[in-house]
Design a protein around this motif. Structure first.
Motif, short mmCIF file in Angstrom:
data_model
loop_
_atom_site.label_atom_id
_atom_site.label_comp_id
_atom_site.label_asym_id
_atom_site.label_seq_id
_atom_site.Cartn_x
_atom_site.Cartn_y
_atom_site.Cartn_z
N SER A 14 0.85 -1.20 0.00
CA SER A 14 0.00 0.00 0.00
C SER A 14 0.88 1.24 0.00
CB SER A 14 -0.94 0.01 1.21
OG SER A 14 -0.22 -0.02 2.42
N TYR A 15 0.39 2.28 -0.68
CA TYR A 15 1.17 3.51 -0.80
C TYR A 15 0.24 4.70 -0.58
CZ TYR A 15 4.64 6.82 -2.50
OH TYR A 15 5.55 7.86 -2.59
N GLN A 16 0.62 5.57 0.34
CA GLN A 16 -0.16 6.75 0.65
C GLN A 16 0.17 7.83 -0.38
OE1 GLN A 16 -2.12 6.17 3.38
NE2 GLN A 16 -3.34 7.99 2.91
N LEU A 17 -0.77 8.05 -1.31
CA LEU A 17 -0.53 9.02 -2.37
C LEU A 17 -0.61 10.45 -1.86
CD1 LEU A 17 -2.72 7.33 -5.10
CD2 LEU A 17 -0.24 7.21 -4.90
N GLY A 18 -1.34 10.66 -0.81
CA GLY A 18 -1.53 11.98 -0.21
C GLY A 18 -2.24 11.81 1.11
N ARG A 19 -2.62 12.93 1.70
CA ARG A 19 -3.28 12.85 3.01
C ARG A 19 -4.55 12.02 2.95
NH1 ARG A 19 -7.41 16.07 5.25
NH2 ARG A 19 -7.45 16.07 7.55
N ASP A 20 -5.29 12.08 1.85
CA ASP A 20 -6.58 11.41 1.76
C ASP A 20 -6.66 10.48 0.55
OD1 ASP A 20 -7.57 12.73 4.04
OD2 ASP A 20 -8.06 14.50 2.83
N ALA A 21 -5.55 9.88 0.19
CA ALA A 21 -5.57 8.95 -0.95
C ALA A 21 -4.55 7.85 -0.72
CB ALA A 21 -5.27 9.68 -2.26
N MET A 22 -4.98 6.62 -0.92
CA MET A 22 -4.12 5.47 -0.76
C MET A 22 -4.38 4.47 -1.89
SD MET A 22 -3.97 2.59 2.29
CE MET A 22 -5.56 1.94 1.78
N ALA A 23 -3.30 3.91 -2.43
CA ALA A 23 -3.40 2.86 -3.44
C ALA A 23 -2.83 1.58 -2.84
CB ALA A 23 -2.64 3.24 -4.70
N TYR A 24 -3.38 0.46 -3.29
CA TYR A 24 -2.86 -0.81 -2.77
C TYR A 24 -2.95 -1.89 -3.85
CZ TYR A 24 -7.73 -2.34 -2.19
OH TYR A 24 -9.04 -2.68 -2.42
N ALA A 25 -2.16 -2.92 -3.69
CA ALA A 25 -2.18 -4.09 -4.56
C ALA A 25 -1.97 -5.32 -3.70
CB ALA A 25 -1.11 -3.99 -5.64
N THR A 26 -2.73 -6.38 -4.00
CA THR A 26 -2.68 -7.60 -3.19
C THR A 26 -2.55 -8.82 -4.09
OG1 THR A 26 -4.04 -6.68 -1.42
CG2 THR A 26 -3.97 -9.07 -1.58
N TYR A 27 -1.70 -9.73 -3.66
CA TYR A 27 -1.63 -11.08 -4.25
C TYR A 27 -1.92 -12.06 -3.12
CZ TYR A 27 0.39 -15.51 -5.77
OH TYR A 27 0.58 -16.84 -6.07
N ALA A 28 -2.82 -13.00 -3.37
CA ALA A 28 -3.20 -13.96 -2.33
C ALA A 28 -3.29 -15.36 -2.91
CB ALA A 28 -4.52 -13.57 -1.68
N LYS A 29 -2.82 -16.33 -2.13
CA LYS A 29 -3.06 -17.74 -2.39
C LYS A 29 -3.87 -18.26 -1.22
CE LYS A 29 -1.60 -20.45 -4.94
NZ LYS A 29 -2.21 -21.07 -6.16
N SER A 30 -5.07 -18.72 -1.53
CA SER A 30 -5.98 -19.15 -0.48
C SER A 30 -6.58 -20.50 -0.85
CB SER A 30 -7.08 -18.11 -0.27
OG SER A 30 -7.86 -18.39 0.87
N PHE A 31 -7.34 -21.06 0.06
CA PHE A 31 -7.97 -22.34 -0.22
C PHE A 31 -9.25 -22.48 0.58
CE2 PHE A 31 -6.26 -23.40 3.82
CZ PHE A 31 -6.95 -24.50 4.30
N LYS A 32 -10.13 -23.31 0.06
CA LYS A 32 -11.30 -23.75 0.81
C LYS A 32 -11.13 -25.23 1.09
CE LYS A 32 -15.54 -24.18 -0.92
NZ LYS A 32 -16.86 -23.80 -1.44
N SER A 33 -11.37 -25.61 2.32
CA SER A 33 -11.12 -26.97 2.76
C SER A 33 -11.81 -27.99 1.86
CB SER A 33 -11.60 -27.14 4.20
OG SER A 33 -11.54 -28.49 4.59
N GLY A 34 -11.13 -29.10 1.64
CA GLY A 34 -11.76 -30.22 0.98
C GLY A 34 -12.87 -30.78 1.84
N GLY A 35 -13.58 -31.76 1.32
CA GLY A 35 -14.71 -32.24 2.08
C GLY A 35 -15.10 -33.65 1.71
N ILE A 36 -16.21 -34.07 2.27
CA ILE A 36 -16.75 -35.41 2.03
C ILE A 36 -18.21 -35.27 1.61
CG2 ILE A 36 -15.15 -36.63 3.56
CD1 ILE A 36 -17.14 -36.44 5.79
N ASN A 37 -18.62 -36.13 0.69
CA ASN A 37 -20.00 -36.14 0.23
C ASN A 37 -20.86 -36.90 1.23
OD1 ASN A 37 -20.67 -34.85 -2.37
ND2 ASN A 37 -18.92 -36.04 -3.12
N LEU A 38 -21.84 -36.21 1.79
CA LEU A 38 -22.71 -36.83 2.79
C LEU A 38 -24.17 -36.73 2.40
CD1 LEU A 38 -21.06 -35.82 6.19
CD2 LEU A 38 -21.14 -38.09 5.13
N ALA A 39 -24.44 -36.72 1.10
CA ALA A 39 -25.83 -36.70 0.63
C ALA A 39 -26.13 -37.91 -0.24
CB ALA A 39 -26.09 -35.42 -0.15
#
Length: 809
Positions: free
Chosen positions: A520-545
């Protein structure tokens, strides 16, 4: 006193405008999106905030209603158990209940993770603020926040006496009462708060079979909390709550029919004619049905939590211990008609969850950081029953070659002509689930310069799931149904195809690592820019139907588990304020790709399409978002939000086919499928839907509103008259896992109005009208199983209106 208990100095939440995605003008909105308190405009994250005034004045009394104010938030529910909250179109598989699979949007109430999305269907109770965090939140909010998180904060006990009361009445017999009271018990050391709410409303759909109105509201909630200021730097908060719903709900009614590949005399029109049956209305907005199975949607949810806040050194140590329970007692009409096809469909369930989190958050001149440990355990048991009625044989079984117009009952020796084949066939299911999750996480904000901040985060997670699914099936005579080895009798074969007995015990365990890096970078008193890279996951599961069966009627065990979703996410954003902070404009662009996307698939063994969950190779969602708010004068507040979302299955070659390609003769090797909607045609075993829309996502979504105030001298002090309007729009979206021309939901717009007088902080009296122009639209569409071509849906609420009186004392 601990910083996590009280707002930061100089940042009074209640000075901000009531309706705004971010703060502007007089005050700041304080959020805890990064597990510490800070101004929302300083958080390099796409987050929308609604304070209590916005929630109450707009009638957003649960998560489902928030979707009219938050374009990137979607909520779908055919009943509380079968619900899904999605952010930017991602979060949960669409259209299938499966307890072994978890959500991708985490719901947190006072820092406690709620594993049941059903919690989102309850009324907000004594809520202070709701934060909608968009994009993966896997570092600080856990494993199942690949799409985002909904962070709900309730009011704390106060050391000054205060009370709130609210009463609303409206058409459809709507009555809603809320109240809370708070104050000290022992000087400035012990304080208590209690709150309660109750909502009743007549149903919006008339069931002519019973004479009652269904899809009603019947909610009751209680919450109590105690704050013990054990020392100037040590607070203890104990909370407990109980919530209950007991409406006659949830009906899905006739919408239309569409041609499938099933033989014409096996589709809805011919089958209905064979029973001399007509729906009460073919216009769903007549809101009439004739469902002959009792509708119940009883649920109760609650628990207790103990939160400790201890200021140590440069930060605060937080411990959150919690127990939650959920009990579900449903009854549904699975055939969606007044015919006795499926006479019982009920899957009552009971769940307990236990969680413990330790977290240390500290701030310094160069470094801010959060470190934590998390443990979670869940146990659930579901005991389901499904029974077929005297119309099931004719409706569900395929008699082979039949004469046109016979309704599937020629020759008369066919099993479809014999009601006793399926009448009384009953499946009794016993489903167990045990889940354990452990995690360690941390996030650091390094202020490299006064303007530049680098923020890496990491979470290591371990999941273990085990379950058991056992279905015992009995014939109408009470005899146990045996399907393995494959029976010689055609009657038994048809019974096994309708409700097959099966038993299996799936297991799953895995380690995963989530991480993100934000600049994140503060461009001025009232302005900020940001960039994000994320690696995430949702848990695996089991079929119960239940699983599809092989040729020997054994469960296909290769599909009893589902792989974790692997998410790669990029985001850039700009947060700005202008005109002495009276105008706020925030922009975000994002690109998410998910490999092993957990999707609904089907299998056509023994002529029965059974839904379960598996992994699509890859999906992609990308888009742009904008949040705007302004206070050009002290009398006028404006806000607007918009989202453009481009979405597709990047690769899904073995997906379930849409209804217009289902129900025909299975295609053999090298055999081409018939054109869609060809009665008696050839159906492919599966379909390649790569490049098609994902379900539930509108390409365009907007919300906006305004409130104008005029000073008045009123009883109780200087007051004001005010008028407000809120509007929202969603473009067309698919309501089927594989897009179908029968289940697209057309775009719609909604306008809500209010007009009132108030003395701020004392009393407020206003009239309101929601869906003011009585727009006809659907919350959800679905198809009847068996490829009959029947499309059913839930019409959304019609125009409602009423008055609300709110008192503070």
């Amino acid at each position: 006193m601990p910083g996590a208990i009280e707002p930061a100095a100089g940042a009074p939440v209640d000075q901000a405008p009531a309706i705004a995605p971010v703060a502007q003008g007089e005050g700041e909105i304080v959020v805890t999106a990064r597990r510490r308190q800070e101004n929302v405009q300083n958080v390099p994250l796409a987050v929308s905030v609604l304070n209590s005034d916005a929630i109450e004045s707009t009638g957003s009394f649960n998560v489902a209603k928030l979707t009219q104010l938050q374009p990137s938030l979607q909520f779908y529910s055919s009943n509380p158990r079968n619900s899904a909250a999605n952010i930017r179109g991602l979060g949960a598989p669409f259209g299938l209940t499966n307890d072994g699979i978890e959500q991708g949007v985490g719901v947190y109430i006072d820092q406690v993770y709620n594993s049941r999305i059903a919690a989102a269907t309850f009324d907000f109770l004594d809520v202070e603020q709701v934060e909608v965090l968009r994009g993966p939140q896997g570092t600080l909010y856990g494993k199942n926040t690949t799409a985002g998180a909904i962070n709900i904060t309730t009011r704390l006990p106060t050391f000054e006496f205060e009370g709130r009361a609210e009463l609303s009445v409206g058409n459809l017999g709507f009555v809603q009462a809320k109240g809370s009271i708070s104050g000290p018990l022992v000087d400035d050391r012990l304080a208590v708060r209690v709150a309660a709410s109750a909502t009743r409303r007549r149903g919006t759909i008339l069931n002519i079979f019973t004479g009652s109105r269904v899809n009603e509201q019947d909610n009751l909630g209680f919450r109590g909390s105690v704050l013990w200021r054990a020392a100037d730097n040590f607070d203890v908060v104990l909370t407990s709550d109980y919530n209950r719903q007991d409406p006659e709900c949830c009906a899905q009614i006739y919408v239309r029919t569409g041609a499938t590949q099933r033989p014409l005399n096996r589709q809805f029109a011919a089958l209905a004619a064979a029973f001399d049956y007509e729906p009460p209305s073919t216009d769903p907005f007549d809101r009439r049905t004739d469902l002959d199975t009792p509708l119940e949607a009883f649920q109760e949810i609650g628990g207790a939590a103990l939160r400790l806040e201890w200021e140590i050194g440069p930060g605060a140590l937080t411990s959150v211990s919690a127990w939650r329970f959920w009990n579900w007692g449903p009854s549904n009409d699975r055939d969606f008609t007044g015919l006795p096809i499926t006479t019982i469909s009920a899957n009552p369930s009971r769940q307990n969850q236990y969680s413990q989190e330790f977290r240390y958050a500290a701030s310094g001149p160069r470094f801010d950081y959060v470190l934590g440990l998390f443990a979670y355990h869940q146990r659930q048991r579901t005991t389901g029953v499904q029974a077929q009625g005297p119309a099931a044989s004719r409706w569900l079984l395929n008699p082979g070659n039949v004469a046109a117009g016979s309704g599937g009952c020629s020759p008369p020796t066919a099993n479809a002509c014999n009601p006793s084949v399926l009448n009384g066939l009953r499946s009794e299911n016993d489903i167990l689930l045990s889940t354990t999750s452990l995690a360690a996480f941390g996030q650091v904000s390094w202020k490299v310069t006064e303007r530049l901040t680098l923020q890496p985060g990491l979470r290591v997670n371990y999941d273990k799931k085990s379950g058991r699914y056992e279905a015992l099936v009995f014939t109408g005579t009470g005899a146990a149904l045996q399907c393995n080895p494959p029976p010689a009798s055609s009657i038994t074969r048809d019974q096994c195809a309708s409700l097959p007995p099966q038993s299996y015990a799936p297991r799953f365990s895995d380690w995963n690592i989530s991480g993100d890096f934000t600049v994140s970078y503060q461009l001025g008193r009232d302005a900020m820019a940001y960039a994000t890279y994320a690696k995430s996951f949702k848990s695996g599961g089991i079929n119960l139907a239940g699983l599809p069966l092989d040729a020997n009627n054994n469960p296909i065990l290769s599909v009893q588990t589902v792989k974790p979703e692997d998410v790669t996410h990029f985001e850039v954003g700009l947060k700005t304020e202008f005109w002495n902070r009276r105008i706020t404009l925030n922009l975000a662009g994002f690109w998410s790709e998910i490999e092993e996307y957990q999707a609904t698939v089907t299998n056509g063994q023994l002529g029965v399409l059974r839904g379960y969950l598996a992994n699509a190779e890859k999906v992609r969602v990308r888009g742009l978002e904008a949040d705007f708010s302004a206070r050009p004068t002290e009398r006028l507040t404006l806000y607007a939000s918009g989202a453009f979302t481009d979405h597709e299955y990047s690769r899904f070659v073995d997906a379930p086919c849409p209804p217009e390609l289902s129900g025909g003769t299975a295609a053999g090797p090298g055999q081409a499928a018939s054109p869609p909607g060809t009665p008696g045609g050839i159906s492919p075993a599966n379909c390649d839907i790569s490049g098609q829309w994902l379900p539930g996502i509108s390409r365009w979504a907007f919300s906006g509103g305004a409130e104008f105030r005029h000073p008045l001298a009123l009883p109780g002090g200087e007051g004001e008259a005010y008028a407000g309007a809120d509007a929202s729009y969603r473009s067309k979206f698919s309501s089927n896992p594989s897009r179908s021309r029968y289940t697209d939901i057309d775009g719609y717009s909604i306008v809500n109005l209010r007009l009132g007088v108030r003395v701020p902080e004392k009393w407020d009296l206003f009239a309101w009208m929601r869906n003011a122009f009585d727009s006809d639209y659907f919350d959800i569409l679905a198809t009847q199983s068996g490829s009959t071509g029947l499309v059913v849906g839930q019409p959304a609420d019609p125009r409602t209106y009423g008055m609300t009186l709110r008192l503070n004392f």
